[in-house]
Design an enzyme around this catalytic site. Structure first.
Site, mmCIF file in Angstrom:
data_model
loop_
_atom_site.group_PDB
_atom_site.id
_atom_site.type_symbol
_atom_site.label_atom_id
_atom_site.label_comp_id
_atom_site.label_asym_id
_atom_site.label_seq_id
_atom_site.Cartn_x
_atom_site.Cartn_y
_atom_site.Cartn_z
ATOM 1 N N GLU A 155 0.861 -1.191 0.000
ATOM 2 C CA GLU A 155 0.000 0.000 0.000
ATOM 3 C C GLU A 155 0.897 1.241 0.000
ATOM 4 O O GLU A 155 1.757 1.380 0.863
ATOM 5 C CB GLU A 155 -0.912 -0.027 1.230
ATOM 6 C CG GLU A 155 -1.528 1.310 1.627
ATOM 7 C CD GLU A 155 -2.442 1.898 0.553
ATOM 8 O OE1 GLU A 155 -2.229 3.083 0.200
ATOM 9 O OE2 GLU A 155 -3.350 1.184 0.085
ATOM 10 N N ASP A 191 -6.489 -4.101 -5.210
ATOM 11 C CA ASP A 191 -7.537 -3.350 -4.503
ATOM 12 C C ASP A 191 -7.160 -1.876 -4.585
ATOM 13 O O ASP A 191 -6.675 -1.284 -3.630
ATOM 14 C CB ASP A 191 -7.604 -3.843 -3.052
ATOM 15 C CG ASP A 191 -8.722 -3.188 -2.260
ATOM 16 O OD1 ASP A 191 -9.435 -2.333 -2.832
ATOM 17 O OD2 ASP A 191 -8.862 -3.508 -1.071
ATOM 18 N N SER A 192 -7.373 -1.306 -5.760
ATOM 19 C CA SER A 192 -6.837 0.024 -6.048
ATOM 20 C C SER A 192 -7.930 1.075 -6.140
ATOM 21 O O SER A 192 -9.109 0.771 -6.249
ATOM 22 C CB SER A 192 -6.078 -0.012 -7.375
ATOM 23 O OG SER A 192 -6.980 -0.329 -8.428
ATOM 24 N N THR A 193 -7.487 2.325 -6.124
ATOM 25 C CA THR A 193 -8.386 3.425 -6.453
ATOM 26 C C THR A 193 -8.586 3.442 -7.964
ATOM 27 O O THR A 193 -8.022 2.619 -8.690
ATOM 28 C CB THR A 193 -7.780 4.768 -5.996
ATOM 29 O OG1 THR A 193 -6.473 4.892 -6.570
ATOM 30 C CG2 THR A 193 -7.656 4.828 -4.485
ATOM 31 N N ASP A 194 -9.368 4.384 -8.463
ATOM 32 C CA ASP A 194 -9.586 4.507 -9.909
ATOM 33 C C ASP A 194 -8.268 4.833 -10.616
ATOM 34 O O ASP A 194 -7.323 5.306 -9.987
ATOM 35 C CB ASP A 194 -10.621 5.608 -10.180
ATOM 36 C CG ASP A 194 -11.983 5.267 -9.581
ATOM 37 O OD1 ASP A 194 -12.288 4.075 -9.485
ATOM 38 O OD2 ASP A 194 -12.722 6.193 -9.200
#
Length: 282
Positions: free
Chosen positions: A105, A156-159
């Protein structure tokens, strides 16, 4: 009472009432805000976009994790890229046969603040002896992972904007292919088919992955607080098919209680509406 409002498209906004803002910080990477309201409990946003809330987080975290384990119940080594709220790691760590989980992360502040304000996702994650936290760029981390050493990668990412952008590139997906073993599975954020900007990102992600992995599928889940509520994950692998290799008996033997996922829903989730299929194949 105040209102948090998110722009879902040029002509559509979504608002949630909140009682108080719990915390606000500009980290080295992004703007982080935590709010507390009645309908969704505590929720947090990154750069003004809803990430996780207490009421519906279980839907996202069930669906990013459990379909892979029901396809390959023998997963032991897992890499989570992003996932700073801890919810994805929480679900992975429920499997007793998992031996090693790395969470790469980029922004440590997200995880530390979730430990404080959103323990429903972050509690117990760091304390598990199988867990390794790496606060660094996920793409950089993958480049140093040995060939064919992982069973599962969960993106599991942001846009795909700003810090999330590198996790939607051909170069990144090729690295994922390299580090996954013969039964390895990649699950990644596939955005939403509904609003034009999200649908374009969905198409881009799928096209790139299809060129690299021999088996690719897209599956859906219903997330009330994400734009349109209709969201997708990608399933890619070298050998295992999420429908042909679904192992209902083995998954049910784990005895996990889930609020969203079940093996009937697993099959149904891969049955996409025609407009989505057409957009993915266009």
């Amino acid at each position: 009472m105040d209102w948090y409002t998110e722009q879902w498209s040029n002509d559509c906004k979504f608002s949630i009432a909140y009682d108080k803002e719990l915390y606000s910080e500009q980290s080295s990477f992004q703007q982080i805000n935590f709010y507390q309201g009645k309908e969704f409990g505590t929720f947090f946003t990154l750069d003004g976009l809803m990430m996780v809330n207490e009421k519906d987080e279980f839907i996202y975290h069930d669906m990013i994790v459990h379909p892979a384990f029901a396809t390959n119940p023998n997963i032991k080594k897992v890499l989570i890229i992003g996932g700073g709220d801890g919810g994805t790691a929480r679900e992975v760590l429920r499997y007793p046969n998992v031996e090693e989980v790395v969470m790469a992360e980029i922004d440590e502040r997200v995880f530390r603040l979730c430990q404080q304000y959103l323990p429903v996702t972050a509690r117990g994650v760091e304390e598990d002896s199988r867990m390794q936290l790496r606060f660094e760029d996920g793409l950089e981390y993958v480049r140093n992972v040995p060939d064919q050493s992982l069973d599962l990668i969960l993106v599991d990412s942001t846009d795909p904007v700003s810090i999330g952008e590198g996790l939607f590139t051909t170069a990144f997906y090729k690295e994922c292919y390299r580090v996954l073993n013969a039964d390895g599975i990649l699950i990644n954020q596939h955005e939403s088919p509904y609003f034009a900007e999200y649908a374009a990102n969905m198409k881009k992600a799928h096209t790139k992955i299809k060129d690299i992995f021999p088996i690719t599928h897209v599956y859906q889940y219903h997330m009330p607080t994400y734009p349109s509520g209709h969201w997708l994950f990608g399933f890619a692998s070298k050998r295992l098919d999420p429908l042909k290799n679904l192992n209902v008996e083995a998954w049910e033997q784990f005895g996990l209680e889930t609020k969203y996922y079940n093996t009937n829903l697993h099959i149904g989730a891969f049955g996409l509406p025609n407009y989505v299929k057409e957009a993915l194949n266009r």
